[in-house]
Design a protein around this motif. Structure first.
Motif, short mmCIF file in Angstrom:
data_model
loop_
_atom_site.label_atom_id
_atom_site.label_comp_id
_atom_site.label_asym_id
_atom_site.label_seq_id
_atom_site.Cartn_x
_atom_site.Cartn_y
_atom_site.Cartn_z
N LEU A 57 0.85 -1.20 0.00
CA LEU A 57 0.00 0.00 0.00
C LEU A 57 0.88 1.24 0.00
O LEU A 57 2.02 1.20 0.47
N PRO A 58 0.35 2.37 -0.50
CA PRO A 58 1.11 3.62 -0.36
C PRO A 58 1.08 4.10 1.08
O PRO A 58 0.18 3.74 1.85
N GLY A 59 2.06 4.91 1.48
CA GLY A 59 2.03 5.50 2.82
C GLY A 59 0.73 6.25 3.04
O GLY A 59 0.16 6.84 2.12
N PHE A 60 0.23 6.24 4.27
CA PHE A 60 -1.07 6.83 4.57
C PHE A 60 -0.94 8.34 4.79
O PHE A 60 0.13 8.85 5.12
N VAL A 61 -2.06 9.04 4.61
CA VAL A 61 -2.11 10.49 4.77
C VAL A 61 -3.11 10.84 5.87
O VAL A 61 -4.29 10.49 5.79
N GLU A 62 -2.63 11.51 6.90
CA GLU A 62 -3.49 12.07 7.94
C GLU A 62 -3.81 13.50 7.54
O GLU A 62 -2.95 14.37 7.52
N GLY A 63 -5.09 13.74 7.18
CA GLY A 63 -5.46 15.04 6.63
C GLY A 63 -5.85 16.10 7.64
O GLY A 63 -5.99 17.27 7.27
N ALA A 117 2.60 3.25 12.41
CA ALA A 117 1.38 2.70 11.83
C ALA A 117 1.23 3.03 10.35
O ALA A 117 0.18 2.77 9.76
N GLY A 118 2.26 3.62 9.73
CA GLY A 118 2.25 3.78 8.28
C GLY A 118 1.89 5.14 7.74
O GLY A 118 1.80 5.31 6.51
N THR A 119 1.69 6.14 8.59
CA THR A 119 1.41 7.50 8.10
C THR A 119 2.72 8.21 7.79
O THR A 119 3.56 8.36 8.67
N THR A 120 2.86 8.65 6.55
CA THR A 120 4.09 9.31 6.11
C THR A 120 3.87 10.76 5.69
O THR A 120 4.84 11.49 5.48
N ARG A 121 2.60 11.18 5.54
CA ARG A 121 2.24 12.57 5.24
C ARG A 121 1.17 12.99 6.24
O ARG A 121 0.25 12.22 6.52
N LEU A 122 1.27 14.21 6.73
CA LEU A 122 0.39 14.60 7.84
C LEU A 122 0.17 16.09 7.84
O LEU A 122 1.11 16.87 7.65
N ARG A 123 -1.08 16.51 8.04
CA ARG A 123 -1.43 17.91 8.25
C ARG A 123 -1.94 18.08 9.68
O ARG A 123 -2.89 17.42 10.08
N LEU A 151 8.94 12.20 7.82
CA LEU A 151 7.53 12.56 7.94
C LEU A 151 7.31 13.91 7.27
O LEU A 151 7.89 14.92 7.69
N ASP A 152 6.49 13.91 6.22
CA ASP A 152 6.17 15.13 5.49
C ASP A 152 5.00 15.81 6.21
O ASP A 152 3.86 15.37 6.11
#
Length: 402
Positions: A57-63, A117-123, A151-152
């Motif tokens: 899966l692609p890295g997850f995004v926390e929006g 837990a796999g989140t690599t992008r986060l706002r 972590l972006d």
């Protein structure tokens, strides 16, 4: 400081959109995906990982989260706050002042949990107010710097206590944007500030002055929220902010008897929507939004703070909760729920080079699951997490790169 990255090849993994289930390999160099295909040969000196037939899966995004508020890893907070939004705002402000809450320490702890837990992008939204000034922002900026390689993170300067009703907040928001915040936040212009036109005018003027996008919390219900939304869209159109505004929560869109005209205008002006899919509030009509071309994506909101005891830094769980809130049972529906915490999240926040294709940033998650729908409902431990080409977690536990 960015460190050198060894080339990486992960073999024997499966793609969620390949019904054949044939194993493929992924080659990574310089933090980017070089190729995805069968039997890729590792270059000399590469780190080689056997995926063991796991789903890729692609890295997850926390929006949408609030890293600066969390009590993650600390003693249980006994929540005795009143029922109103203003009760929660005042309670949190007093607690943080009295307790010396350290936004740097807490944001780092929760960021580590997101990575594992796999989140690599986060706002993340960070409170800016006249009590704390930029103190919480400084803590989260420290976390962003510490984890910059893996972590972006986007930071929203957020006036949690209101803008117009607390003189001095407007200047502090400008200072926050100048200090490194990426996005300008806003909050309930009618019900908190009491002046929707004036509050929105001040917000859009600040965004224009600093050249920043906007992400506004809009909790306002029904017709009040719709009225504020229309005023906001007027300013998006007048100031050429198409594609640069997110409306978070947007409860009013789930309460209006006939929201089609408003949704169509939202689509035309390319305003994106964020939902945490709360079970107790109206939510925007996800499928109708998608049909109209509106970007709608997902986030946790607060996690273990004075506002709520709930939340986990696990975007597969958030995808499952989105699926449950919207009564998604089919496998293709669960793929849509996952899109809210992956590709749609990247699009809504403006994270570039996202996905599983050559040239994308190498953000990869391996899980032992038969299908994407299975991964969403079972939420298996993350077998391997790669962020920006670096192995950051194995078996749900952080590795050296993190």
């Amino acid at each position: 400081m960015t460190s050198a990255i060894r080339p990486l090849v992960i073999s024997n993994v499966r793609l969620a959109d390949d019904p054949s289930g044939q194993p493929v390999s992924v080659s990574v160099a310089g933090g980017r995906i070089e190729a995805i295909g069968p039997n890729l040969a590792p270059p000399p000196g590469a780190l080689v990982e056997d995926g063991g037939g796991a789903l890729l899966l692609p890295g997850f995004v926390e929006g949408h989260t609030h890293l600066d508020k969390t009590h993650w890893g600390r003693d249980w907070y006994v929540n005795e706050v009143g029922p109103n939004l203003t009760d929660r705002i005042a309670n949190e402000r007093e607690f943080r002042k009295a307790s010396g809450h350290d936004a740097g320490v807490q944001s780092l702890a929760l960021s580590h949990a997101f990575l594992a837990a796999g989140t690599t992008r986060l706002r993340t939204h960070v409170d800016i107010d006249t009590d704390a000034g930029l103190r919480y922002l400084e803590g989260v900026l420290g976390t962003r710097d510490t984890l910059a390689d893996v972590l972006d993170m986007q930071i929203v300067a957020f006036p949690q206590s209101g803008l117009l009703i607390r003189p001095g907040t407007e200047k502090l928001l400008g200072d926050a944007l100048a200090a490194g915040a990426d996005v300008l936040g806003a909050l309930d212009p009618a019900l908190i500030d009491g002046d929707p036109a004036g509050s929105l005018n001040a917000t859009f003027a600040l965004a224009e002055r600093y050249g920043k996008p906007i992400d506004i919390h809009l909790h306002e219900p029904g017709e009040v929220g719709a009225f504020t939304f229309k005023l906001l869209l007027d300013r998006v159109e007048a100031m050429g902010m198409q594609g640069r505004v997110v409306v978070s929560h947007a409860f009013c869109l789930g309460a209006l008897p006939e929201p089609t005209a408003l949704l169509e205008r939202i689509a035309r002006l390319r305003v994106a929507l964020l939902t945490s899919a709360p079970p107790s509030r109206p939510v925007p009509p996800l499928k109708r939004c998608r049909e109209l071309g509106i970007t709608i994506f997902g986030g946790n909101d607060g996690i273990r703070d004075t506002w709520t005891p709930f939340g986990m830094p696990d975007m597969l769980e958030r995808a499952m909760l989105i699926g449950m809130r919207y009564d998604m049972r089919r496998d293709d529906d669960l793929a849509l729920a996952f899109d809210c915490v992956s590709a749609a999240g990247a699009q809504g926040c403006g994270f570039a080079d996202y996905g599983l294709h050559a040239g994308a940033r190498a953000d990869l998650v391996l899980v032992d699951a038969e299908t994407l729908a299975h991964a969403v409902v079972a939420r298996p431990v993350r077998k391997l997490v790669v962020s920006n080409g670096r192995v950051v977690a194995r078996g749900g536990v952080l590795a050296g790169a993190a």
